[in-house]
Design a protein around this motif. Structure first.
Motif, PDB file in Angstrom:
ATOM      1  N   LEU A  13       4.759   7.490  28.251  1.00 25.45           N
ATOM      2  CA  LEU A  13       5.428   6.411  28.971  1.00 25.45           C
ATOM      3  C   LEU A  13       6.155   6.936  30.204  1.00 25.45           C
ATOM      4  O   LEU A  13       6.056   6.355  31.299  1.00 25.45           O
ATOM      5  CB  LEU A  13       6.412   5.696  28.043  1.00 25.45           C
ATOM      6  CG  LEU A  13       7.307   4.626  28.692  1.00 25.45           C
ATOM      7  CD1 LEU A  13       6.463   3.480  29.238  1.00 25.45           C
ATOM      8  CD2 LEU A  13       8.330   4.104  27.688  1.00 25.45           C
ATOM      9  N   VAL A  14       6.883   8.036  30.044  1.00 28.71           N
ATOM     10  CA  VAL A  14       7.629   8.614  31.167  1.00 28.71           C
ATOM     11  C   VAL A  14       6.673   9.061  32.274  1.00 28.71           C
ATOM     12  O   VAL A  14       6.940   8.853  33.475  1.00 28.71           O
ATOM     13  CB  VAL A  14       8.502   9.791  30.683  1.00 28.71           C
ATOM     14  CG1 VAL A  14       9.095  10.550  31.864  1.00 28.71           C
ATOM     15  CG2 VAL A  14       9.616   9.293  29.775  1.00 28.71           C
ATOM     16  N   ALA A  21       4.181   8.079  37.643  1.00 29.21           N
ATOM     17  CA  ALA A  21       2.997   7.776  38.456  1.00 29.21           C
ATOM     18  C   ALA A  21       3.139   6.408  39.126  1.00 29.21           C
ATOM     19  O   ALA A  21       2.761   6.219  40.305  1.00 29.21           O
ATOM     20  CB  ALA A  21       1.746   7.813  37.585  1.00 29.21           C
ATOM     21  N   LEU A  22       3.700   5.448  38.390  1.00 30.66           N
ATOM     22  CA  LEU A  22       3.899   4.107  38.952  1.00 30.66           C
ATOM     23  C   LEU A  22       4.911   4.139  40.087  1.00 30.66           C
ATOM     24  O   LEU A  22       4.740   3.478  41.126  1.00 30.66           O
ATOM     25  CB  LEU A  22       4.366   3.154  37.856  1.00 30.66           C
ATOM     26  CG  LEU A  22       4.434   1.660  38.201  1.00 30.66           C
ATOM     27  CD1 LEU A  22       3.062   1.155  38.636  1.00 30.66           C
ATOM     28  CD2 LEU A  22       4.925   0.865  36.990  1.00 30.66           C
ATOM     29  N   GLY A  23       5.963   4.925  39.929  1.00 33.89           N
ATOM     30  CA  GLY A  23       6.961   5.058  40.990  1.00 33.89           C
ATOM     31  C   GLY A  23       6.358   5.674  42.237  1.00 33.89           C
ATOM     32  O   GLY A  23       6.644   5.225  43.373  1.00 33.89           O
ATOM     33  N   LEU A  78      14.197   4.795  35.915  1.00 33.41           N
ATOM     34  CA  LEU A  78      13.751   4.707  34.530  1.00 33.41           C
ATOM     35  C   LEU A  78      13.161   6.038  34.055  1.00 33.41           C
ATOM     36  O   LEU A  78      13.384   6.461  32.913  1.00 33.41           O
ATOM     37  CB  LEU A  78      12.715   3.585  34.379  1.00 33.41           C
ATOM     38  CG  LEU A  78      13.235   2.149  34.512  1.00 33.41           C
ATOM     39  CD1 LEU A  78      12.067   1.159  34.534  1.00 33.41           C
ATOM     40  CD2 LEU A  78      14.177   1.820  33.349  1.00 33.41           C
ATOM     41  N   CYS A  79      12.427   6.676  34.934  1.00 33.32           N
ATOM     42  CA  CYS A  79      11.811   7.973  34.607  1.00 33.32           C
ATOM     43  C   CYS A  79      12.880   9.031  34.357  1.00 33.32           C
ATOM     44  O   CYS A  79      12.794   9.816  33.403  1.00 33.32           O
ATOM     45  CB  CYS A  79      10.888   8.400  35.745  1.00 33.32           C
ATOM     46  SG  CYS A  79      10.007   9.951  35.416  1.00 33.32           S
ATOM     47  N   LYS A  80      13.910   9.038  35.190  1.00 30.04           N
ATOM     48  CA  LYS A  80      14.997  10.012  35.030  1.00 30.04           C
ATOM     49  C   LYS A  80      15.723   9.804  33.705  1.00 30.04           C
ATOM     50  O   LYS A  80      15.997  10.758  32.961  1.00 30.04           O
ATOM     51  CB  LYS A  80      15.975   9.890  36.198  1.00 30.04           C
ATOM     52  CG  LYS A  80      17.113  10.883  36.149  1.00 30.04           C
ATOM     53  CD  LYS A  80      18.030  10.720  37.360  1.00 30.04           C
ATOM     54  CE  LYS A  80      19.190  11.716  37.274  1.00 30.04           C
ATOM     55  NZ  LYS A  80      20.115  11.567  38.442  1.00 30.04           N
ATOM     56  N   ASN A  81      16.060   8.548  33.414  1.00 29.35           N
ATOM     57  CA  ASN A  81      16.730   8.249  32.151  1.00 29.35           C
ATOM     58  C   ASN A  81      15.824   8.539  30.957  1.00 29.35           C
ATOM     59  O   ASN A  81      16.276   9.000  29.897  1.00 29.35           O
ATOM     60  CB  ASN A  81      17.174   6.785  32.114  1.00 29.35           C
ATOM     61  CG  ASN A  81      18.282   6.488  33.112  1.00 29.35           C
ATOM     62  OD1 ASN A  81      19.057   7.375  33.464  1.00 29.35           O
ATOM     63  ND2 ASN A  81      18.356   5.253  33.582  1.00 29.35           N
ATOM     64  N   GLY A  82      14.543   8.274  31.141  1.00 29.93           N
ATOM     65  CA  GLY A  82      13.570   8.559  30.081  1.00 29.93           C
ATOM     66  C   GLY A  82      13.474  10.039  29.782  1.00 29.93           C
ATOM     67  O   GLY A  82      13.338  10.442  28.610  1.00 29.93           O
TER      68      GLY A  82
END
Length: 233
Positions: A99-100, A105-107, A134-138
């Protein structure tokens, strides 16, 4: 000089014969020692197998420490449950890592679109920043999950497993103790001739030796179980 060499000849042969004899005696001694070890192992295996069969068919008595055996079963049950938790946590780690990576990749994709689509630059830019956050928090959460997986893996496969290895040694010592106790009791019921008394003396020594081993391992298991309990496994 030639006479000296001649006189040394027989002495050299004698030394060679002596060394050869010593080697033969050494080999014979090692063979006897190995035979004794195999013999002791065979006798011990026979007695333990006999005791185990007697217990399973209800003919032989068994030393029971109810409190300790209850704690051992609780540990085994807890280990099985923790193994289930570890399996699920590893699955969660794998899925969450994917997910991360997808969010990253989406970002990147939104960031690229914001540069190539001036009319939607603000919208794509906002989405890109959101995915990066979201990626950073993930990644922070993923690090915490990985720490949890590592900790529970250490608990199961090192701490608990070490205790259960001692439990196996204790259970083997318990079986041996009961086997030699039963052997001594059986001899005690027989005739009291010289041969039997000699066998009883040997059986008594073996019984005392295995009782000491059993009691030591019971103490070791008790200490390790208490350690696990105190650390709230």
């Amino acid at each position: 000089m030639w006479a000296i060499f001649c006189s040394l000849g027989p002495m050299s042969q004698q030394c060679s014969s002596h060394n050869s004899l010593t080697s033969e005696e050494l080999s014979r001694g090692l063979a006897v020692e190995k035979f004794d070890l195999v013999k002791k192992w065979g006798i011990n295996t026979y007695k333990c197998t006999k005791q185990l069969i007697s217990e399973r068919f209800g003919r032989g008595s068994r030393t029971v420490d109810l409190e300790l055996e209850t704690q051992i079963e609780l540990l085994r049950d807890t280990k099985r449950k923790y193994e289930g938790v570890l399996h699920l946590a590893r699955a969660l780690t794998s899925h969450f890592y994917s997910l991360v990576q997808t969010q990253r990749a989406l970002g990147d994709a939104f960031s690229d679109l914001s540069q190539k689509s001036p009319e939607l630059q603000d919208e794509f830019g906002y989405n890109a920043e959101t995915q990066k956050l979201l990626c950073k928090n993930g990644e922070t959460l993923l690090g915490a999950i990985n720490f949890f997986v590592s900790s529970i893996n250490t608990l199961i496969n090192k701490t608990m497993e070490d205790t259960l290895m001692t439990v196996k040694q204790y259970e083997t010592a318990r079986l041996e103790f009961d086997a030699y106790r039963a052997d001594l009791e059986e001899l005690s019921l027989g005739p009291r001739d010289a041969a039997t008394l000699c066998r009883m003396e040997t059986a008594q020594q073996n019984f005392q030796s295995h009782r000491g081993k059993y009691e030591k391992l019971r103490g070791d298991v008790t200490i390790k179980l208490r350690f696990l309990q105190e650390n709230k496994f």
